[in-house]
Design a protein around this motif. Structure first.
Motif, PDB file in Angstrom:
ATOM      1  N   ILE A 125       0.832  -1.213   0.000  1.00  0.00           N
ATOM      2  CA  ILE A 125       0.000   0.000   0.000  1.00  0.00           C
ATOM      3  C   ILE A 125       0.865   1.261   0.000  1.00  0.00           C
ATOM      4  N   GLY A 126       0.214   2.370  -0.365  1.00  0.00           N
ATOM      5  CA  GLY A 126       0.852   3.675  -0.254  1.00  0.00           C
ATOM      6  C   GLY A 126       0.029   4.522   0.697  1.00  0.00           C
ATOM      7  N   ILE A 127       0.713   5.261   1.564  1.00  0.00           N
ATOM      8  CA  ILE A 127       0.005   6.184   2.475  1.00  0.00           C
ATOM      9  C   ILE A 127       0.451   7.601   2.147  1.00  0.00           C
ATOM     10  N   TYR A 128      -0.519   8.462   1.861  1.00  0.00           N
ATOM     11  CA  TYR A 128      -0.204   9.873   1.634  1.00  0.00           C
ATOM     12  C   TYR A 128      -0.378  10.620   2.951  1.00  0.00           C
ATOM     13  N   VAL A 129       0.657  11.304   3.380  1.00  0.00           N
ATOM     14  CA  VAL A 129       0.580  12.106   4.614  1.00  0.00           C
ATOM     15  C   VAL A 129       0.645  13.581   4.210  1.00  0.00           C
ATOM     16  N   PRO A 130      -0.404  14.364   4.543  1.00  0.00           N
ATOM     17  CA  PRO A 130      -0.406  15.769   4.134  1.00  0.00           C
ATOM     18  C   PRO A 130       0.794  16.525   4.688  1.00  0.00           C
ATOM     19  N   GLY A 131       1.228  17.519   3.878  1.00  0.00           N
ATOM     20  CA  GLY A 131       2.440  18.216   4.280  1.00  0.00           C
ATOM     21  C   GLY A 131       2.384  19.724   4.175  1.00  0.00           C
ATOM     22  N   GLY A 132       1.241  20.285   3.670  1.00  0.00           N
ATOM     23  CA  GLY A 132       1.119  21.748   3.684  1.00  0.00           C
ATOM     24  C   GLY A 132       1.336  22.192   5.121  1.00  0.00           C
ATOM     25  N   LYS A 133       0.476  21.646   6.008  1.00  0.00           N
ATOM     26  CA  LYS A 133       0.733  21.633   7.446  1.00  0.00           C
ATOM     27  C   LYS A 133       1.037  20.173   7.748  1.00  0.00           C
ATOM     28  N   PRO A 134       2.276  19.818   8.035  1.00  0.00           N
ATOM     29  CA  PRO A 134       2.589  18.391   8.204  1.00  0.00           C
ATOM     30  C   PRO A 134       1.766  17.749   9.324  1.00  0.00           C
ATOM     31  N   LEU A 135       1.185  16.569   9.029  1.00  0.00           N
ATOM     32  CA  LEU A 135       0.289  15.929   9.998  1.00  0.00           C
ATOM     33  C   LEU A 135       0.799  14.532  10.390  1.00  0.00           C
ATOM     34  N   LYS A 177      13.188  19.033   3.423  1.00  0.00           N
ATOM     35  CA  LYS A 177      13.161  18.054   4.520  1.00  0.00           C
ATOM     36  C   LYS A 177      11.736  17.613   4.848  1.00  0.00           C
ATOM     37  N   ILE A 178      11.665  16.437   5.471  1.00  0.00           N
ATOM     38  CA  ILE A 178      10.365  15.962   5.948  1.00  0.00           C
ATOM     39  C   ILE A 178      10.295  16.220   7.440  1.00  0.00           C
ATOM     40  N   ASN A 179       9.102  16.591   7.872  1.00  0.00           N
ATOM     41  CA  ASN A 179       8.879  16.851   9.288  1.00  0.00           C
ATOM     42  C   ASN A 179       9.419  15.681  10.128  1.00  0.00           C
ATOM     43  N   PRO A 180      10.261  15.966  11.134  1.00  0.00           N
ATOM     44  CA  PRO A 180      10.890  14.875  11.892  1.00  0.00           C
ATOM     45  C   PRO A 180       9.891  13.981  12.629  1.00  0.00           C
ATOM     46  N   TYR A 181       8.753  14.548  13.028  1.00  0.00           N
ATOM     47  CA  TYR A 181       7.753  13.734  13.743  1.00  0.00           C
ATOM     48  C   TYR A 181       7.159  12.672  12.805  1.00  0.00           C
ATOM     49  N   ILE A 182       7.005  13.030  11.535  1.00  0.00           N
ATOM     50  CA  ILE A 182       6.487  12.049  10.570  1.00  0.00           C
ATOM     51  C   ILE A 182       7.485  10.893  10.447  1.00  0.00           C
ATOM     52  N   LEU A 183       8.765  11.238  10.366  1.00  0.00           N
ATOM     53  CA  LEU A 183       9.777  10.173  10.230  1.00  0.00           C
ATOM     54  C   LEU A 183       9.859   9.338  11.503  1.00  0.00           C
ATOM     55  N   TYR A 184       9.685   9.985  12.643  1.00  0.00           N
ATOM     56  CA  TYR A 184       9.735   9.231  13.904  1.00  0.00           C
ATOM     57  C   TYR A 184       8.557   8.252  14.000  1.00  0.00           C
ATOM     58  N   VAL A 185       7.371   8.705  13.619  1.00  0.00           N
ATOM     59  CA  VAL A 185       6.198   7.807  13.634  1.00  0.00           C
ATOM     60  C   VAL A 185       6.441   6.638  12.679  1.00  0.00           C
ATOM     61  N   ALA A 186       6.974   6.942  11.488  1.00  0.00           N
ATOM     62  CA  ALA A 186       7.247   5.869  10.509  1.00  0.00           C
ATOM     63  C   ALA A 186       8.182   4.845  11.139  1.00  0.00           C
ATOM     64  N   LYS A 187       9.209   5.330  11.786  1.00  0.00           N
ATOM     65  CA  LYS A 187      10.188   4.411  12.379  1.00  0.00           C
ATOM     66  C   LYS A 187       9.524   3.533  13.454  1.00  0.00           C
ATOM     67  N   LEU A 188       8.701   4.170  14.302  1.00  0.00           N
ATOM     68  CA  LEU A 188       8.025   3.398  15.362  1.00  0.00           C
ATOM     69  C   LEU A 188       7.122   2.316  14.775  1.00  0.00           C
ATOM     70  N   LEU A 189       6.525   2.621  13.621  1.00  0.00           N
ATOM     71  CA  LEU A 189       5.600   1.653  13.000  1.00  0.00           C
ATOM     72  C   LEU A 189       6.331   0.645  12.113  1.00  0.00           C
ATOM     73  N   GLY A 190       7.642   0.782  12.028  1.00  0.00           N
ATOM     74  CA  GLY A 190       8.423  -0.160  11.211  1.00  0.00           C
ATOM     75  C   GLY A 190       8.284   0.112   9.723  1.00  0.00           C
ATOM     76  N   ILE A 191       8.039   1.382   9.367  1.00  0.00           N
ATOM     77  CA  ILE A 191       7.929   1.752   7.948  1.00  0.00           C
ATOM     78  C   ILE A 191       9.243   2.404   7.526  1.00  0.00           C
ATOM     79  N   GLU A 192       9.928   1.771   6.558  1.00  0.00           N
ATOM     80  CA  GLU A 192      11.253   2.291   6.168  1.00  0.00           C
ATOM     81  C   GLU A 192      11.229   3.040   4.846  1.00  0.00           C
ATOM     82  N   GLU A 193      10.144   2.826   4.077  1.00  0.00           N
ATOM     83  CA  GLU A 193      10.090   3.397   2.724  1.00  0.00           C
ATOM     84  C   GLU A 193       9.295   4.702   2.740  1.00  0.00           C
TER      85      GLU A 193
END
Ligand SMILES: NC(=O)c1ccc[n+]([C@@H]2O[C@H](COP(=O)([O-])OP(=O)(O)OC[C@H]3O[C@@H](n4cnc5c(N)ncnc54)[C@H](O)[C@@H]3O)[C@@H](O)[C@H]2O)c1
Ligand SMILES: N[C@H](CO)Cc1c[nH]c[nH+]1
Ligand SMILES: [Zn+2]
Length: 377
Positions: A98-108, A137-153
């Motif tokens: 699957i692909g997940i789109y995460v909004p980034g105008g205001k990063p969520l 750059k990508i909002n660091p909180y988004i990357l941290y959540v990805a890491k916690l969920l085991g999402i590397e891509e």
């Protein structure tokens, strides 16, 4: 449907289909001012994690636990039964990629929690995330959540170009289904790639409708309405009320106010709007629930404001907008799974019941269908 938006998005998707990665790069430069690698590196994940205060890490972990708890209850087990020594039923399998789109105008980052947690609960194996970069750059909180969920891509890709890249497999492996909300461009692009891939729902700019009577706290109602307008362009807020005083208090900042004769009339108006979120703040909110047919989510009473549901209650905040709540609903674990029908028929049942199929094949003029059933001994 806004025809101008439809043809604008169609043209960009066509260009992406035809010119591939060159077009994706061009739109990324144009709309996100980005001209680098799309895939986030291990180093960037590490850097992001270092930027998050320990206190916030705990907040995010606790929130994920609450969302997971709620979603685990949605998992359905296979439904099988045996009749005449035959096995029938439905089995469920997670979507592979699957692909997940995460909004980034205001990063969520909360939106990645809302889509990522049910995907994991469903057992999805491959998850690609796209989200637009800001200043590269990508909002660091988004990357941290990805890491916690085991999402590397995770890809630094936003807007129409992100949806095109996921749907057509440009700069990444094609996904099977796209999840996640976005602005009107993202939402329209998702609508147009449906069929090439699956989509969760049309989850566009946020909306809230509040049904309230004279017992409602005016300040609570006003802030709830303003909370969803805060999401920016295209967001909508409606107050449906039997109280003239409350109506006057909330008639500001683009809030649409409708004064009704009765709460039943308020409910009917809500059904016409089919809002993403519907709050009911009345003396007896439960009494109105039966009258509501169209809403992505219904939140009752003074202590269930939409922002609480947006972040921590556990319920999912990815919801249909723009009237799509008339035919679709909130994101659930089962949206990440496919239904497969299963049958294992006994000889006795087949031989005794096949006359039904044989006659229907004759009625439809399907000779080989008839043969397939008749030939068996
Ligand atoms: N319904 C839901 O479940 C839900 C949940 C969360 C957020 N939302 C909504 O998601 C939306 C997020 O919007 P956002 O703008 O912050 O982020 P976004 O990531 O959806 O959109 C930003 C991207 O849009 C693209 N873009 C901007 N202007 C463009 C143009 N003129 N032409 C082509 N592409 C363009 C750019 O690539 C940019 O990166 C908000 O409206 C919010 O209300 C909805
Ligand atoms: N209200 C949005 C859904 O329409 C979800 C959200 C994320 N962050 C804040 N709010
Ligand atoms: Zn919100």
């Amino acid at each position: 449907m806004n025809l101008e938006l439809e043809s604008y998005v169609a043209q960009i998707l066509k260009d992406i289909r035809e010119r591939g990665i060159e077009a994706v790069k061009e739109y990324s430069r144009k709309f996100d001012g980005y001209d680098g690698e799309f895939l986030v590196s291990e180093k960037e994940f590490e850097e992001a994690e270092r930027q998050i205060p320990e206190k916030d890490k705990e907040i995010i972990k606790r929130t994920i636990e609450r969302i997971r708890f709620y979603h685990e209850k949605q998992l359905e087990s296979d439904k099988l039964y045996i009749k005449n020594a035959s096995l029938y039923g439905i089995i469920y399998k997670p979507i592979r990629r699957i692909g997940i789109y995460v909004p980034g105008g205001k990063p969520l980052p909360s939106t990645l929690i809302m889509a990522g947690v049910p995907a994991k609960v469903a057992g999805v194996k491959e998850i690609a995330v796209t989200t637009p970069p800001k200043n590269g750059k990508i909002n660091p909180y988004i990357l941290y959540v990805a890491k916690l969920l085991g999402i590397e891509e995770v890809y630094k890709l936003g807007g129409i170009q992100a949806i095109g890249a996921m749907a057509y497999g440009i700069g990444m492996k094609k996904v099977d289904k796209i999840f996640g909300p976005g602005n009107r461009f993202v939402n329209e692009a998702k609508r147009q790639v449906f069929g090439v891939v699956g989509i969760d729902s049309l989850a566009g700019p946020s909306e809230i409708a509040v049904i309230a009577d004279e017992t409602a706290n005016k300040e609570y109602v006003l802030y709830d309405l303003l909370s969803q307008l805060e999401h920016g362009k295209g967001s909508k807020a409606w107050l449906l009320t039997t109280s003239k005083e409350l109506a006057e208090y909330c008639r500001k900042n683009g809030i649409e106010v409708v004064v009704c004769e009765s709460l039943e009339e308020c409910a009917e108006k809500a059904n016409e709007i089919a809002p993403e979120h519907l709050e009911i703040i009345t003396k007896e909110p439960l009494k109105l629930v039966d009258l509501i047919e169209n809403a992505g989510a219904i939140y009752l009473g003074e202590y269930t404001p939409v922002p609480a549901a947006d972040y921590f209650l556990g319920v999912n905040h990815v919801l249909p907008t723009g009237g799509a709540a008339k035919f679709s609903g909130v994101l659930t674990v089962m949206d990440f799974m496919k239904r497969i029908s299963l049958a294992y028929v006994s000889r006795e049942e087949f031989l005794s019941e096949r006359y039904l199929g044989i006659r229907l094949a004759e009625i439809e003029g399907m000779e080989m269908h008839r043969k397939s059933m008749e030939v068996r001994r």
